[in-house]
Design an enzyme around this catalytic site. Structure first.
Site, PDB file in Angstrom:
ATOM      1  CG  HIS A 108      -2.152   0.936   1.389  1.00 19.30           C
ATOM      2  ND1 HIS A 108      -3.055   1.208   0.794  1.00 19.30           N
ATOM      3  CD2 HIS A 108      -2.258   2.566   1.857  1.00 19.30           C
ATOM      4  CE1 HIS A 108      -3.705   2.501   1.105  1.00 19.30           C
ATOM      5  NE2 HIS A 108      -2.373   3.095   1.649  1.00 19.30           N
ATOM      6  CB  CYS A 109       2.133   3.309  -2.811  1.00 18.30           C
ATOM      7  SG  CYS A 109       3.348   4.982  -3.077  1.00 18.30           S
ATOM      8  N   PRO A 110       1.316   5.244  -0.138  1.00 13.77           N
ATOM      9  CG  PRO A 110       2.608   6.210   2.456  1.00 13.77           C
ATOM     10  CD  PRO A 110       2.620   4.384   1.204  1.00 13.77           C
ATOM     11  CG  ASN A 117      -5.324   8.074  -0.946  1.00 12.48           C
ATOM     12  OD1 ASN A 117      -4.903   7.469   0.393  1.00 12.48           O
ATOM     13  ND2 ASN A 117      -5.951   8.801  -1.134  1.00 12.48           N
TER      14      ASN A 117
END
Length: 310
Positions: free
Chosen positions: A200-202, A205
């Site tokens: 999950h890449c912040p 998002n």
């Protein structure tokens, strides 16, 4: 009424009422609302009314098209990560939303800085145009990655026939309470199981999975290229250009200094991510699965070999 009989007037009114629209004429559709249900009332309750059961719907004639008018699913535009949402968007993570917006702000800042360099004749307009194109492609890939379903597993998913034959038990997600395909993982932020989930890449998002890995990889390539390109321009101007034409405007100099720091950070970060994603593509093992293999010391074993040792 112009000499027309009542029957002719009724036929004319019926023809006007069933006259196809412009869209139907362009698509070649012969659909009519009066024959949509094919003389069968699907909303009628024969058991409750106690009346005689209505006959079965007639067979469609040649040239008639099937129109699904009994779909209970909502088609309204909605944002979210659930199955009912029409547009995929993770709006529940405020920190991720801020970081994704920060990517756009910083890249737009760099594009404006390079544009000011071309306006003040610090660099050639062609060089500035090339950098702007790279930034545009990077932002387009970022938007595509953020707004694309990463490969969420539907709640109605079931194992394939080959999986049912080869295995007597199947993984189930404790959060979704549904079948969990191999190499899929549950994301607590998106609240969905994602097929081939890498991480999950912040900054996106969003999760990076089977459906948006291509767009994420393109974003890394464009960002890495634009950072290296900007550092090359600034380095050549600082170390190798001694003419008066190479002197930047005093106001733009401060913008270039900040942009240099951002370009160095982006270059190092995207270089690390590119090596990580390239390794995952070449081996077929995502970041989460690779960390699990390292924790159990099974990096040298394939999944088929692990099944044999059980």
């Amino acid at each position: 009424m112009g000499g027309k009989s009542e029957k002719q007037l009724l036929e004319t009114a019926e023809g006007i009422r069933h006259r196809p629209s412009c869209l139907q004429q362009a698509c070649g559709s012969r659909y009519r609302p009066s024959t949509e249900r094919l003389e069968y009332d699907y909303t009628r309750d024969d058991a409750g009314s106690g009346s005689r059961q209505q006959p079965l719907p007639r067979i469609r004639q040649r040239g008639e098209y099937y129109v699904d008018s009994f779909n209970a699913e909502s088609w309204s535009c909605a944002f979210g990560t659930n199955e009912e949402a029409g547009i995929w968007m993770n709006s529940g993570d405020q920190a991720g939303s801020v970081m994704a917006a920060l990517v756009w702000i910083l890249m737009m800042y760099s594009a404006v800085t390079v544009t000011l360099l071309t306006v003040t004749e610090g660099i050639l307009p062609l060089l500035g145009m090339i950098y702007t194109v790279l930034v545009t492609l990077a932002l387009a890939s970022h938007a595509k990655t953020s707004l694309t379903d990463p490969g969420s597993v539907p709640k109605c998913s079931v194992p394939m026939e080959s999986q049912r034959r080869d295995s007597t038990s199947h993984s189930m997600c404790g959060q979704c309470q549904t079948f969990k395909p191999p190499f899929s993982h549950h994301c607590r932020i998106c609240n969905r199981c994602v097929s081939r989930m890498d991480h999950h890449c912040p900054w996106m998002n969003n999760c990076v999975g089977a459906a948006n890995l291509k767009h994420f990889f393109l974003f890394l390539i464009y960002t890495w290229t634009s950072s290296a390109y900007a550092l090359s321009l600034f380095g050549w101007n600082y170390f190798f250009c001694a003419d008066d034409d190479c002197i930047f405007h005093p106001v733009v100099v401060h913008l270039v200094r900040v942009m240099t720091v951002l370009a160095v950070g982006a270059f190092l970060f995207t270089s690390s991510m590119l090596m990580n994603v390239t390794y995952g593509i070449m081996t077929g093992i995502g970041t989460i699965d690779r960390l699990k293999k390292k924790a159990t010391n099974t990096m040298s074993q394939s999944d088929e070999e692990r099944k044999c040792f059980r």
